[in-house]
Design an enzyme around this catalytic site. Structure first.
Site, mmCIF file in Angstrom:
data_model
loop_
_atom_site.group_PDB
_atom_site.id
_atom_site.type_symbol
_atom_site.label_atom_id
_atom_site.label_comp_id
_atom_site.label_asym_id
_atom_site.label_seq_id
_atom_site.Cartn_x
_atom_site.Cartn_y
_atom_site.Cartn_z
ATOM 1 N N THR A 299 6.751 2.809 -6.078
ATOM 2 C CA THR A 299 5.672 3.896 -5.758
ATOM 3 C C THR A 299 6.034 4.969 -6.773
ATOM 4 O OG1 THR A 299 4.950 3.612 -3.716
ATOM 5 C CG2 THR A 299 5.263 5.754 -4.060
ATOM 6 N N ARG B 139 -4.054 -1.002 5.578
ATOM 7 C CA ARG B 139 -2.834 -0.362 6.012
ATOM 8 C C ARG B 139 -2.552 0.914 5.076
ATOM 9 N NH1 ARG B 139 1.993 1.084 2.631
ATOM 10 N NH2 ARG B 139 3.848 1.067 4.207
ATOM 11 N N VAL B 140 -2.060 1.867 5.371
ATOM 12 C CA VAL B 140 -1.772 3.259 5.092
ATOM 13 C C VAL B 140 -0.170 3.579 5.359
ATOM 14 C CG1 VAL B 140 -2.325 5.734 4.587
ATOM 15 C CG2 VAL B 140 -4.142 4.175 5.051
ATOM 16 N N GLY B 141 0.521 3.944 4.266
ATOM 17 C CA GLY B 141 1.877 3.911 4.501
ATOM 18 C C GLY B 141 2.090 5.754 4.795
ATOM 19 N N THR C 206 10.070 8.002 -1.124
ATOM 20 C CA THR C 206 9.719 6.752 -1.360
ATOM 21 C C THR C 206 10.329 5.609 -0.596
ATOM 22 O OG1 THR C 206 9.517 4.880 -3.104
ATOM 23 C CG2 THR C 206 11.106 6.558 -3.362
ATOM 24 N N GLY C 207 9.679 4.563 -0.300
ATOM 25 C CA GLY C 207 10.464 3.603 0.634
ATOM 26 C C GLY C 207 9.549 2.993 1.364
ATOM 27 N N LEU C 208 10.154 2.352 2.605
ATOM 28 C CA LEU C 208 9.367 1.775 3.484
ATOM 29 C C LEU C 208 8.361 2.620 4.292
ATOM 30 C CD1 LEU C 208 8.644 -0.906 4.674
ATOM 31 C CD2 LEU C 208 10.620 -1.015 6.012
ATOM 32 N N GLY C 209 7.263 2.773 4.206
ATOM 33 C CA GLY C 209 6.362 3.810 4.857
ATOM 34 C C GLY C 209 6.372 3.918 6.361
HETATM 35 N N1 ASP Z 1 6.227 4.407 0.745
HETATM 36 C C1 ASP Z 1 5.152 3.645 0.242
HETATM 37 C C2 ASP Z 1 4.453 3.037 1.257
HETATM 38 O O1 ASP Z 1 5.031 2.707 2.218
HETATM 39 C C3 ASP Z 1 5.912 2.517 -0.869
HETATM 40 C C4 ASP Z 1 6.837 3.171 -1.628
HETATM 41 O O2 ASP Z 1 7.223 4.148 -1.643
HETATM 42 O O3 ASP Z 1 7.089 2.409 -2.542
HETATM 43 O O4 ASP Z 1 3.220 2.716 1.021
#
Ligand code: ASP
Length: 289
Positions: A170, A198-200, A220-223
């Site tokens: 991301t 799905r929305v993060g 950034t990371g696991l939403g």
């Molecule tokens: N945070 C983003 C999501 O979960 C993914 C990412 O940061 O790469 O949609």
């Protein structure tokens, strides 16, 4: 003291090889600031360059959903001067960040799904159906993982999904302009694997981003895990109450177990921080006084 500047990342877990693209994007944003323009334009253009690169999970490089054909993207923009706009699960646009910017000019702050798409068309954003090698590659990787374990495929929870093994890519940027305004822009094609719809965290205020008079934060990371912890707001409120930017970001990262990929960039007048529990392509250009 930072007079003006821009900082950007290519996603928690992104490879160092992606740094050249982030550098190019930041240079674009920095030139905008140098010419005296606004932080919102610099942050937006930095992210637009990354969306167009095709190697990041945003814009032209967005990953497919679990059906193997749908691309839905999220993006947001916010400034310390009060601008706020986001698009959620938008389809068929080249640059979601530009649409998020256009949302700032409406009476609303968030547009989602088909309504966001229709808004983009009305605003002159042409229909875009590009898929990159990255879109397909991410899907095939997910499919391979799903085939190894049928239960995971039918129950798309994150536990045991090997999310820690996947990179995210991301993109996000934070800018400070000569007038002292902070802006943050973020854009994503989501996180693989993910369901349609799905929305993060990325387009959710206080989760994936925040900008206020003390600075800007992009995450950034696991939403799903970031939303639970309202990470960008968590980090910003620590900065606001006087914590050093580096300490505030480290504090944010420590909210997560090691198997959850997470990264933060933050910019204040005193300095900046890049913090991640994975590698993370990033770059910054600051004019200090
Ligand atoms: N945070 C983003 C999501 O979960 C993914 C990412 O940061 O790469 O949609």
């Amino acid at each position: 003291m930072v007079q003006f500047g821009v900082i950007a990342h290519g996603g928690a877990g992104s490879s160092e090889e992606l740094t050249d693209g982030v550098k190019m994007a930041v240079e674009t944003g920095f030139k905008i600031l140098e010419s005296g323009k606004d932080a919102i334009d610099a942050a937006m253009e930095t992210v637009r360059v990354l969306e167009d690169d095709g190697r990041y999970n945003a814009g032209s490089g967005s990953l497919f959903r679990m059906d193997g054909k749908t691309i839905e993207m999220d993006a947001a923009i916010m400034t310390s001067a009060g601008s706020l706009g986001a698009v959620l699960a938008i389809r068929n646009v080249k640059n979601p960040v530009l649409v998020a910017r256009a949302v700032c000019e409406t009476p609303h702050v968030v547009l989602a799904g088909p309504g966001a798409g229709a808004f983009a068309r009305r605003g002159g954003f042409r229909s875009f159906h590009g898929t990159s090698r990255k879109s397909r590659g991410g899907f095939l990787k997910t499919k391979e993982m799903a085939e190894e374990d049928r239960q995971e495929r039918t129950n798309p929870g994150w536990k045991g999904m090997g999310a820690g093994k996947l990179s995210t890519d991301t993109v996000g940027a934070v800018a400070l302009d000569m007038k002292g305004v902070f802006a943050v822009a973020v854009s994503t094609g989501g996180f693989s694997p993910m369901m349609v719809g799905r929305v993060g965290d990325t387009p959710l205020i206080g989760c994936g981003f925040y900008a206020g008079t003390f600075g800007g934060v992009a995450v950034t990371g696991l939403g799903e895990e970031i939303i639970r912890r309202m990470l960008a707001g968590h980090v910003y409120s620590r900065i606001e109450t006087g914590m050093d930017v580096e300490a505030a970001c480290t504090n944010g990262i420590h909210l997560f177990p090691d198997d959850v990929p997470v990264g933060i960039i933050a910019l204040t007048r005193q300095g900046f921080s890049v913090c991640s529990n994975r590698g993370m392509a990033h770059y910054e250009l600051l004019k200090e006084v």
